[in-house]
Design a protein around this motif. Structure first.
Motif, PDB file in Angstrom:
ATOM      1  N   ILE A 240       0.840  -1.204   0.000  1.00 31.73           N
ATOM      2  CA  ILE A 240       0.000   0.000   0.000  1.00 31.73           C
ATOM      3  C   ILE A 240       0.874   1.253   0.000  1.00 31.73           C
ATOM      4  O   ILE A 240       0.617   2.205  -0.744  1.00 31.73           O
ATOM      5  N   ALA A 241       1.933   1.242   0.805  1.00 31.92           N
ATOM      6  CA  ALA A 241       2.853   2.385   0.834  1.00 31.92           C
ATOM      7  C   ALA A 241       3.507   2.585  -0.528  1.00 31.92           C
ATOM      8  O   ALA A 241       3.646   3.720  -0.995  1.00 31.92           O
ATOM      9  N   ALA A 242       3.904   1.490  -1.173  1.00 30.49           N
ATOM     10  CA  ALA A 242       4.533   1.595  -2.490  1.00 30.49           C
ATOM     11  C   ALA A 242       3.548   2.091  -3.544  1.00 30.49           C
ATOM     12  O   ALA A 242       3.924   2.827  -4.458  1.00 30.49           O
ATOM     13  N   LEU A 243       2.285   1.698  -3.425  1.00 36.69           N
ATOM     14  CA  LEU A 243       1.274   2.195  -4.368  1.00 36.69           C
ATOM     15  C   LEU A 243       1.027   3.683  -4.174  1.00 36.69           C
ATOM     16  O   LEU A 243       0.770   4.406  -5.133  1.00 36.69           O
ATOM     17  N   ALA A 244       1.113   4.150  -2.926  1.00 33.30           N
ATOM     18  CA  ALA A 244       0.876   5.568  -2.630  1.00 33.30           C
ATOM     19  C   ALA A 244       2.039   6.432  -3.105  1.00 33.30           C
ATOM     20  O   ALA A 244       1.830   7.477  -3.716  1.00 33.30           O
TER      21      ALA A 244
ATOM     22  N   TRP B 153      13.338   1.874  -0.350  1.00 37.45           N
ATOM     23  CA  TRP B 153      13.412   1.143   0.919  1.00 37.45           C
ATOM     24  C   TRP B 153      12.251   0.169   1.079  1.00 37.45           C
ATOM     25  O   TRP B 153      12.393  -0.877   1.702  1.00 37.45           O
ATOM     26  N   GLU B 154      11.098   0.498   0.494  1.00 42.62           N
ATOM     27  CA  GLU B 154       9.947  -0.407   0.582  1.00 42.62           C
ATOM     28  C   GLU B 154      10.247  -1.721  -0.134  1.00 42.62           C
ATOM     29  O   GLU B 154       9.873  -2.791   0.358  1.00 42.62           O
ATOM     30  N   GLU B 155      10.917  -1.627  -1.266  1.00 44.82           N
ATOM     31  CA  GLU B 155      11.241  -2.851  -2.006  1.00 44.82           C
ATOM     32  C   GLU B 155      12.286  -3.679  -1.269  1.00 44.82           C
ATOM     33  O   GLU B 155      12.214  -4.908  -1.254  1.00 44.82           O
ATOM     34  N   TRP B 156      13.258  -3.009  -0.643  1.00 45.95           N
ATOM     35  CA  TRP B 156      14.256  -3.746   0.142  1.00 45.95           C
ATOM     36  C   TRP B 156      13.595  -4.441   1.331  1.00 45.95           C
ATOM     37  O   TRP B 156      13.912  -5.594   1.640  1.00 45.95           O
ATOM     38  N   LEU B 157      12.670  -3.751   1.988  1.00 46.21           N
ATOM     39  CA  LEU B 157      11.951  -4.381   3.107  1.00 46.21           C
ATOM     40  C   LEU B 157      11.096  -5.546   2.621  1.00 46.21           C
ATOM     41  O   LEU B 157      11.028  -6.585   3.280  1.00 46.21           O
ATOM     42  N   ASN B 158      10.436  -5.381   1.475  1.00 45.24           N
ATOM     43  CA  ASN B 158       9.640  -6.478   0.921  1.00 45.24           C
ATOM     44  C   ASN B 158      10.526  -7.671   0.587  1.00 45.24           C
ATOM     45  O   ASN B 158      10.122  -8.821   0.805  1.00 45.24           O
ATOM     46  N   LEU B 159      11.725  -7.412   0.080  1.00 43.47           N
ATOM     47  CA  LEU B 159      12.655  -8.498  -0.198  1.00 43.47           C
ATOM     48  C   LEU B 159      13.010  -9.241   1.093  1.00 43.47           C
ATOM     49  O   LEU B 159      12.971 -10.468   1.147  1.00 43.47           O
TER      50      LEU B 159
END
Length: 125
Positions: A57-61, A66-72
């Motif tokens: 949701i944060a990445a869509l907004a 950093w969001e992608e690194w955390l998702n990884l």
């Protein structure tokens, strides 16, 4: 042509984020959907699923690397958690491994797309 490439990358990144949102929701709901009620396993599914969904949701907004690194990281945790927490050989393991691998792969794809075509801060050349 570069604008088209940026648009395509943006669209692909948004599709990855929507997929991650769905995967996070499935992981969150998986204890009920797949009937595994072990406390630690269910808690892991709830927390990891919620984190994946919130990051999506944060990445869509507003996209941030950093969001992608955390998702990884969360995807990799979800992938290995059956062995760390000791619930291998169960349906919970299958769910965690499949969703963890998918989330990690999607995050890696987005990170790779960013490395190929970093987002521009302005519209000027």
């Amino acid at each position: 042509m570069e604008n088209w490439t940026n648009w395509t990358n943006w669209t692909n990144a948004k599709l990855c984020d929507v997929a991650n949102l769905a995967l996070g929701a499935i992981l969150f709901l998986s204890p009920w959907l797949f009937k595994f009620d072990d406390g630690a396993v269910s808690t892991n599914a709830h927390i990891a699923g919620l984190v994946i969904a919130v990051l999506a949701i944060a990445a869509l907004a507003a996209f941030a690397v950093w969001e992608e690194w955390l998702n990884l990281v969360v995807g990799l945790w979800t992938l290995v958690s059956p062995w760390v927490l000791g619930f291998h050989g169960t349906s919970a393991m299958t769910v965690h491994v499949a969703i963890g691998a998918a989330v990690a792969i999607l995050a890696a794809i987005e990170l790779w797309m960013m490395s190929q075509h970093p987002p521009r801060l302005t519209t000027h050349s």
